[in-house]
Design a protein around this motif. Structure first.
Motif, PDB file in Angstrom:
ATOM      1  N   ALA A 443       0.808  -1.193   0.155  1.00 51.04           N
ATOM      2  CA  ALA A 443       0.020   0.115   0.082  1.00 51.04           C
ATOM      3  C   ALA A 443       1.002   1.250   0.200  1.00 51.04           C
ATOM      4  CB  ALA A 443      -1.008   0.109   1.241  1.00 51.04           C
ATOM      5  N   GLY A 444       2.076   1.017   0.606  1.00 46.67           N
ATOM      6  CA  GLY A 444       2.853   2.447   0.629  1.00 46.67           C
ATOM      7  C   GLY A 444       3.482   2.600  -0.613  1.00 46.67           C
ATOM      8  N   VAL A 445       3.653   1.713  -1.609  1.00 47.32           N
ATOM      9  CA  VAL A 445       4.154   1.865  -2.768  1.00 47.32           C
ATOM     10  C   VAL A 445       3.086   2.438  -3.709  1.00 47.32           C
ATOM     11  CG1 VAL A 445       5.013   0.802  -5.071  1.00 47.32           C
ATOM     12  CG2 VAL A 445       5.804   0.196  -2.943  1.00 47.32           C
ATOM     13  N   TRP A 446       1.697   2.208  -3.532  1.00 50.69           N
ATOM     14  CA  TRP A 446       0.882   2.588  -4.283  1.00 50.69           C
ATOM     15  C   TRP A 446       0.426   4.042  -3.889  1.00 50.69           C
ATOM     16  CZ3 TRP A 446      -0.598   0.959  -8.814  1.00 50.69           C
ATOM     17  CH2 TRP A 446      -0.667  -0.648  -9.224  1.00 50.69           C
ATOM     18  N   ALA A 447       0.307   4.318  -2.570  1.00 48.87           N
ATOM     19  CA  ALA A 447       0.305   5.449  -2.139  1.00 48.87           C
ATOM     20  C   ALA A 447       1.280   6.547  -2.558  1.00 48.87           C
ATOM     21  CB  ALA A 447       0.235   5.657  -0.555  1.00 48.87           C
ATOM     22  N   GLU A 448       2.437   6.325  -2.744  1.00 46.37           N
ATOM     23  CA  GLU A 448       3.493   7.331  -3.028  1.00 46.37           C
ATOM     24  C   GLU A 448       3.481   7.300  -4.390  1.00 46.37           C
ATOM     25  OE1 GLU A 448       6.653   9.704  -2.215  1.00 46.37           O
ATOM     26  OE2 GLU A 448       5.396   8.617  -1.023  1.00 46.37           O
ATOM     27  N   ALA A 449       3.033   6.346  -5.269  1.00 46.37           N
ATOM     28  CA  ALA A 449       2.930   6.534  -6.629  1.00 46.37           C
ATOM     29  C   ALA A 449       2.009   7.390  -6.978  1.00 46.37           C
ATOM     30  CB  ALA A 449       2.541   5.163  -7.190  1.00 46.37           C
ATOM     31  N   GLY A 450       0.748   7.445  -6.283  1.00 49.63           N
ATOM     32  CA  GLY A 450      -0.477   8.303  -6.418  1.00 49.63           C
ATOM     33  C   GLY A 450       0.135   9.751  -5.931  1.00 49.63           C
ATOM     34  N   LYS A 451       0.965  10.023  -5.191  1.00 45.99           N
ATOM     35  CA  LYS A 451       1.310  11.396  -4.779  1.00 45.99           C
ATOM     36  C   LYS A 451       2.292  11.785  -5.672  1.00 45.99           C
ATOM     37  CE  LYS A 451       1.275  10.553   0.191  1.00 45.99           C
ATOM     38  NZ  LYS A 451       2.207  10.316   1.378  1.00 45.99           N
ATOM     39  N   GLN A 452       3.108  11.047  -6.287  1.00 47.37           N
ATOM     40  CA  GLN A 452       4.149  11.545  -7.022  1.00 47.37           C
ATOM     41  C   GLN A 452       3.842  11.305  -8.552  1.00 47.37           C
ATOM     42  OE1 GLN A 452       6.703  12.867  -6.254  1.00 47.37           O
ATOM     43  NE2 GLN A 452       6.472  12.468  -3.847  1.00 47.37           N
ATOM     44  N   SER A 453       2.727  10.745  -9.008  1.00 44.56           N
ATOM     45  CA  SER A 453       2.208  10.537 -10.426  1.00 44.56           C
ATOM     46  C   SER A 453       3.332   9.681 -11.121  1.00 44.56           C
ATOM     47  CB  SER A 453       1.804  11.762 -11.206  1.00 44.56           C
ATOM     48  OG  SER A 453       0.965  12.604 -10.487  1.00 44.56           O
ATOM     49  N   TRP A 454       3.748   8.652 -10.590  1.00 48.49           N
ATOM     50  CA  TRP A 454       4.563   7.593 -11.061  1.00 48.49           C
ATOM     51  C   TRP A 454       4.111   7.151 -12.475  1.00 48.49           C
ATOM     52  CZ3 TRP A 454       6.683   4.725  -6.287  1.00 48.49           C
ATOM     53  CH2 TRP A 454       7.429   5.391  -5.448  1.00 48.49           C
ATOM     54  N   PRO A 455       4.699   6.672 -13.375  1.00 46.99           N
ATOM     55  CA  PRO A 455       4.194   5.962 -14.500  1.00 46.99           C
ATOM     56  C   PRO A 455       4.091   4.583 -13.850  1.00 46.99           C
ATOM     57  CG  PRO A 455       6.569   6.500 -14.554  1.00 46.99           C
ATOM     58  CD  PRO A 455       6.125   7.118 -13.745  1.00 46.99           C
ATOM     59  N   GLN A 456       3.734   3.762 -14.944  1.00 55.53           N
ATOM     60  CA  GLN A 456       3.262   2.363 -14.332  1.00 55.53           C
ATOM     61  C   GLN A 456       4.561   1.504 -14.454  1.00 55.53           C
ATOM     62  OE1 GLN A 456       0.085   0.680 -13.615  1.00 55.53           O
ATOM     63  NE2 GLN A 456       1.865  -0.511 -12.623  1.00 55.53           N
ATOM     64  N   GLU A 457       5.600   1.893 -15.216  1.00 52.93           N
ATOM     65  CA  GLU A 457       6.922   1.179 -15.222  1.00 52.93           C
ATOM     66  C   GLU A 457       7.733   1.467 -13.798  1.00 52.93           C
ATOM     67  OE1 GLU A 457       5.561   1.815 -19.423  1.00 52.93           O
ATOM     68  OE2 GLU A 457       5.486   3.353 -17.646  1.00 52.93           O
ATOM     69  N   ARG A 458       7.492   2.571 -13.494  1.00 54.48           N
ATOM     70  CA  ARG A 458       8.193   2.996 -12.192  1.00 54.48           C
ATOM     71  C   ARG A 458       7.326   2.120 -10.974  1.00 54.48           C
ATOM     72  NH1 ARG A 458      10.622   7.275  -9.102  1.00 54.48           N
ATOM     73  NH2 ARG A 458      10.996   6.383  -6.973  1.00 54.48           N
ATOM     74  N   ILE A 459       6.302   2.241 -11.133  1.00 55.82           N
ATOM     75  CA  ILE A 459       5.242   1.495 -10.160  1.00 55.82           C
ATOM     76  C   ILE A 459       5.577   0.036  -9.915  1.00 55.82           C
ATOM     77  CG2 ILE A 459       2.950   0.966  -9.136  1.00 55.82           C
ATOM     78  CD1 ILE A 459       2.029   3.471 -10.633  1.00 55.82           C
TER      79      ILE A 459
END
Length: 498
Positions: A443-459
């Motif tokens: 969940a921490g990764v998904w939350a940070e991805a949402g905050k930082q607008s990471w692309p799918q490859e980074r997630i």
């Protein structure tokens, strides 16, 4: 309406019933529940119908709470109806039979001496049990002479000690113990518990030596879905047809498997193979355990996140789905089975075919939401070894990559009042149940991805790099896997938004 008892039996059923009542008690069964009645007792009935087995079974419950069922069974003269229904070779089958293998039905807590007296019987050969995994465990208990201890292994220890004393340690009077609890190396565990209770109860070294050398504690693997008492509407319809009621009615699927670590000479005691049953006396259970984990359990873990994300509720629906059902079959047959090196491909494909029929059984409602619990840990045990078989190769297996993508998308969760909540591809909320630390990490990764607008490859790289989840950094070890999973995730979302 009459209750199932001796008086309602037809001529053939009455003959089998009388034979059991007249037969010597050769088996002590610890467990009155649905599983043994739909599995072991049915097997003994099959043997008796073919004239291969002359003994009968004494059945007792492992816990005081089982007394109402024991009383109900005794009130029906030890009889109950078993309905086997499902698919065989693609055809729907339904078979009904009154099982009459019990020569004695009693409560060991109120008839303790009757229980111990079985240990003095020259006829007793086998002890079979199913007390759940929690029941086959050592828990320190004080022993009071003349009273039963609560645990199943503790009560077994007391019975074995009575037998040892009565027969003066005769090496020929050891018993065969066949635990059916879903616990790896269940026979070894039962022996270990008996020896620990022997120390607690102050029994002699000579007794412990007799237990170890002259009693056989056989590891076994059982497999059959016994669905128990049906919905009341169905039960009432059957009762009307049969012209009797049966509070101990149980139902089961046609498929059955029992693999037992023991020599084929045991057929002389339990002629199960001779009766045509799917029973295997083997030197090593590992191949049977491995194929079950990788194929049956692996298919469950593959389909579950993907099915739930697409609002599919049942295993049967997933297998009937034109896309997901094909994915499961393709992955099992072309990606998982090749990883089971040293095992017969034909036998594995036949086993997979049996698995598909079991999944398609219209009489079993197996909810994907129930299977989904602890999917991260299940994926690591059931599917990741198959996936890692291909590491370093030129191609990432597409079905297993799709399964990994489904898992990661299913765990796209946020902490909510009810726990960790995600949403299906259509936006329907669901709650994920898993180890708290693993959930926090993902969940921490998904939350940070949402905050930082990471692309799918980074997630994907971040998720596959979680050593706490996978036990290794999959992103660093296998970049091609991360690429394949990223593509699957993006395609999944694209199709959902079309």
């Amino acid at each position: 309406m009459r209750t199932l008892q001796q008086g309602v039996l037809n001529e053939e059923a009455a003959r089998l019933y009388e034979a059991s009542k007249q037969a010597k008690i050769t088996v002590l069964q610890i467990g009155e529940g649905n599983f043994l009645r739909g599995f072991f007792d049915w097997m003994i009935q099959e043997c008796k119908k073919q004239g291969l087995y002359e003994g009968s079974i004494a059945v007792t419950q492992p816990r005081p709470g089982g007394k109402p069922k024991i009383e109900a069974l005794a009130g029906q003269d030890g009889l109950y109806t078993l309905v086997i229904r499902g698919l065989e070779n693609g055809q729907s089958v339904e078979r009904t039979e009154v099982i009459s293998v019990f020569g004695s039905v009693f409560d060991p807590y109120s008839e303790w001496e009757r229980y111990l007296a079985l240990g003095e019987s020259e006829d007793l050969q086998v002890i079979v049990s199913n007390t759940t995994e929690a029941g086959l465990a050592y828990r320190p208990e004080a022993m009071v002479e003349g009273q039963p201890v609560q645990s199943f292994p503790g009560k077994l220890t007391q019975l074995l000690h009575r037998r040892f004393v009565h027969f003066a340690g005769d090496p020929e009077r050891g018993l065969i113990c066949l635990p059916c609890e879903l616990l790896e190396r269940n026979g070894d565990e039962l022996r270990s518990c008996v020896l620990r209770y022997s120390d607690d109860f102050g029994y002699s070294e000579a007794f412990k030596e007799w237990v170890t050398l002259h009693n056989r504690f056989l590891n076994s693997l059982v497999d059959r879905i016994v669905t128990g008492y049906p919905e009341q509407e169905q039960a009432d319809a059957w009762f009307s047809e049969w012209e009797y009621s049966d509070s101990m009615l149980t139902t089961a699927e046609p498929y059955h498997l029992w693999a037992i670590e023991g020599g084929s000479e045991l057929e002389a005691v339990l002629p199960l193979q001779k009766a045509g049953l799917n029973v295997h006396w083997v030197d090593d259970l590992k191949p049977f355990q491995l194929r079950k984990v990788r194929i049956l359990n692996g298919a469950h873990t593959l389909m579950t996140p993907l099915g739930l994300l697409h609002d599919i509720e049942q295993v049967r629906e997933a297998m009937e789905h034109p896309v997901l059902g094909s994915l499961v079959r393709h992955t099992v047959e072309t990606e998982i089975i090749p990883t089971l090196v040293g095992m017969s491909e034909d036998e594995l494909k036949a086993y997979a075919g049996d698995v598909y029929e079991r999944f398609l059984n219209p009489f079993i409602r197996h909810r994907l939401a129930d299977i989904a619990m602890n999917s991260l840990s299940k994926f690591k045990v059931r599917l990741l070894p198959s996936l890692l078989y291909y590491i370093g190769g030129n191609k990432v297996p597409s079905g297993l990559a799709a399964g990994m993508a489904g898992l990661l998308r299913y765990y796209k969760v946020l902490r909510a009042d009810a726990g960790f909540e995600g949403r299906t591809l259509s936006g329907v909320p669901y709650t994920v149940r898993d180890d708290a630390a693993l959930l926090e990490a993902v969940a921490g990764v998904w939350a940070e991805a949402g905050k930082q607008s990471w692309p799918q490859e980074r997630i994907t790289l971040e998720l596959l790099g979680l050593k706490s989840v996978w036990g290794r950094d999959l992103a660093a070890e296998w970049p091609a896997l991360a690429d394949a999973v990223s593509i699957e995730l993006k395609e999944m979302e694209r199709r959902a938004n079309e």
